[in-house]
Design an enzyme around this catalytic site. Sequence first.
Site, short mmCIF file in Angstrom:
data_model
loop_
_atom_site.label_atom_id
_atom_site.label_comp_id
_atom_site.label_asym_id
_atom_site.label_seq_id
_atom_site.Cartn_x
_atom_site.Cartn_y
_atom_site.Cartn_z
N ARG A 53 -8.49 -20.00 11.30
CA ARG A 53 -9.23 -19.16 10.36
C ARG A 53 -10.65 -19.69 10.24
O ARG A 53 -11.00 -20.75 10.74
CB ARG A 53 -8.53 -19.11 9.00
CG ARG A 53 -8.09 -20.48 8.58
CD ARG A 53 -8.35 -20.90 7.19
NE ARG A 53 -9.67 -20.65 6.71
CZ ARG A 53 -10.70 -21.50 6.84
NH1 ARG A 53 -10.58 -22.65 7.51
NH2 ARG A 53 -11.87 -21.21 6.32
N GLY A 54 -11.48 -18.90 9.53
CA GLY A 54 -12.90 -19.20 9.46
C GLY A 54 -13.56 -18.39 10.58
O GLY A 54 -13.10 -18.42 11.73
N ARG A 96 -7.78 -9.16 12.26
CA ARG A 96 -8.49 -9.31 10.98
C ARG A 96 -9.79 -8.50 11.06
O ARG A 96 -10.54 -8.64 12.04
CB ARG A 96 -8.82 -10.79 10.68
CG ARG A 96 -7.57 -11.64 10.47
CD ARG A 96 -7.91 -12.99 9.87
NE ARG A 96 -8.16 -12.91 8.44
CZ ARG A 96 -8.64 -13.92 7.72
NH1 ARG A 96 -8.95 -15.08 8.31
NH2 ARG A 96 -8.84 -13.80 6.42
N ASP A 244 -18.62 -14.31 6.62
CA ASP A 244 -17.88 -13.60 7.66
C ASP A 244 -18.67 -12.47 8.29
O ASP A 244 -18.40 -12.06 9.41
CB ASP A 244 -16.56 -13.06 7.09
CG ASP A 244 -15.57 -14.20 6.90
OD1 ASP A 244 -15.76 -14.97 5.93
OD2 ASP A 244 -14.67 -14.35 7.74
N ASN A 254 -18.03 -12.65 2.26
CA ASN A 254 -17.40 -13.98 2.38
C ASN A 254 -16.14 -13.98 1.52
O ASN A 254 -15.82 -12.99 0.85
CB ASN A 254 -18.37 -15.09 1.96
CG ASN A 254 -17.83 -16.48 2.32
OD1 ASN A 254 -17.37 -16.68 3.45
ND2 ASN A 254 -17.86 -17.41 1.39
N LYS A 255 -15.44 -15.08 1.54
CA LYS A 255 -14.16 -15.21 0.85
C LYS A 255 -14.21 -14.66 -0.57
O LYS A 255 -15.18 -14.89 -1.30
CB LYS A 255 -13.76 -16.69 0.85
CG LYS A 255 -12.47 -17.05 0.16
CD LYS A 255 -11.29 -16.23 0.65
CE LYS A 255 -11.10 -16.30 2.15
NZ LYS A 255 -10.17 -15.27 2.66
O1 MRU Z 1 -9.77 -16.05 5.23
P1 MRU Z 1 -10.53 -17.17 5.84
O2 MRU Z 1 -10.01 -18.50 5.47
O3 MRU Z 1 -10.69 -16.99 7.34
O4 MRU Z 1 -11.99 -17.03 5.21
C1 MRU Z 1 -12.97 -17.92 5.62
C2 MRU Z 1 -14.26 -17.75 4.91
O5 MRU Z 1 -14.42 -16.90 4.08
C3 MRU Z 1 -15.37 -18.63 5.36
O6 MRU Z 1 -16.25 -18.90 4.30
C4 MRU Z 1 -16.15 -17.95 6.49
O7 MRU Z 1 -15.29 -17.46 7.46
C5 MRU Z 1 -17.14 -18.86 7.11
S1 MRU Z 1 -16.39 -20.15 8.05
C6 MRU Z 1 -17.65 -21.03 8.71
#
Ligand code: MRU
Length: 355
Positions: A53-54, A96, A244, A254-255
């Site tokens: 993830r990320g 995703r 993202d 973002n998250k």
């Molecule tokens: O759902 P995730 O854990 O993939 O979400 C990740 C994030 O929101 C991060 O902040 C984003 O992907 C940047 S990672 C460098």
Amino acid sequence: MNAKTEYCENVHAIEGGAAVEIIDQTLLPNSLTYVTLRTLDECYDAIARLQVRGAPAIGIFAGYAFAALAHRAPDDSFAAFKTYMSHVHDRLVSARPTAVNLAWALDRMMGIVDAQSKENAIAICCALDEEAQMIQREDVAMCHSISEYGLSLLKDGMGIITHCNAGPLATSRYGTGLGPLLLGTERGMHFKVFSDETRPLLQGARLTTYELEKAGVDVTLICDNMASLVMDRMSIGACLVGCDRVAANGDVANKIGTSGLAIIAAHYHVPLYVMCPSSTIDMTCASGADIPIELRNGDEIKTMFYNAPTAPDAVPCYNPSFDITDHSLVSAIVTERGICRPPYSESLRGLAEKK
Ligand code: MRU
């Protein structure tokens, strides 16, 4: 932990490129377990279940997964191979929706297939292996550059709040949102970092505190709803987050919880810095309203981390995985090519034209 080495290969090719090995991030911080993915279903699930993830890490993984599946593709004809790889592209892209890096990396890999004019399975697989490695190498360089630019915005001794996880596990080596903290710490600087736990999947608690603690960064875990008090009382100098997808007007996906943090930060006059590679900027999205938001299963809120459900069985859950932070709340967008400031419609266009 030495940020230069420990996580630089948290995604890599094995079995001569025919499989991908990753750290299963769902098991951290309790177990550092590597898993091997070989089939399309396994690769799809690894992305969908957040084993990897990320945004940048998903892109890197998708590159290696695409190459591995090419090694295992049916070899009846070149046309059948291309059709299969197009199916691989479309299936992995659908795992995703929000992080644009996934489609960006898979489009790059499909471009290599499309550019082949004749049947030569070995040559095609070599070209795909090289492209996947290139995506990862570029990410290492991008993270380092973003970390340098980001560090130029921070001061020794600063209090910082971060949300979710944008460190080495989410990228390569330094990370984006955590990169300046790891780089600064290596150079002898000190930061007092507060990590939001990041409900519901706890990337902040499980991954960010794990990475920062191992790197010797002073990190304290807080619940997401404590950020306001912390900003009021703890002399916070900046909020650092990854992202993202960035729209052409500077709106940031973002998250989930990032936009709330941004609103609180604006109230306390704390700058919010968004750190991301330029591949995360999507000029085809005019604003955040064009960015698809992933909806996930409500079990993540009610049952996943608890011995007993935390709400009545029949209560529906709304579980968006990301939110949109309005560009007016973003103090700077830090990329490997430089720091963009408002007005973002101009600075992001300028950055895109530099390509
Ligand atoms: O759902 P995730 O854990 O993939 O979400 C990740 C994030 O929101 C991060 O902040 C984003 O992907 C940047 S990672 C460098």
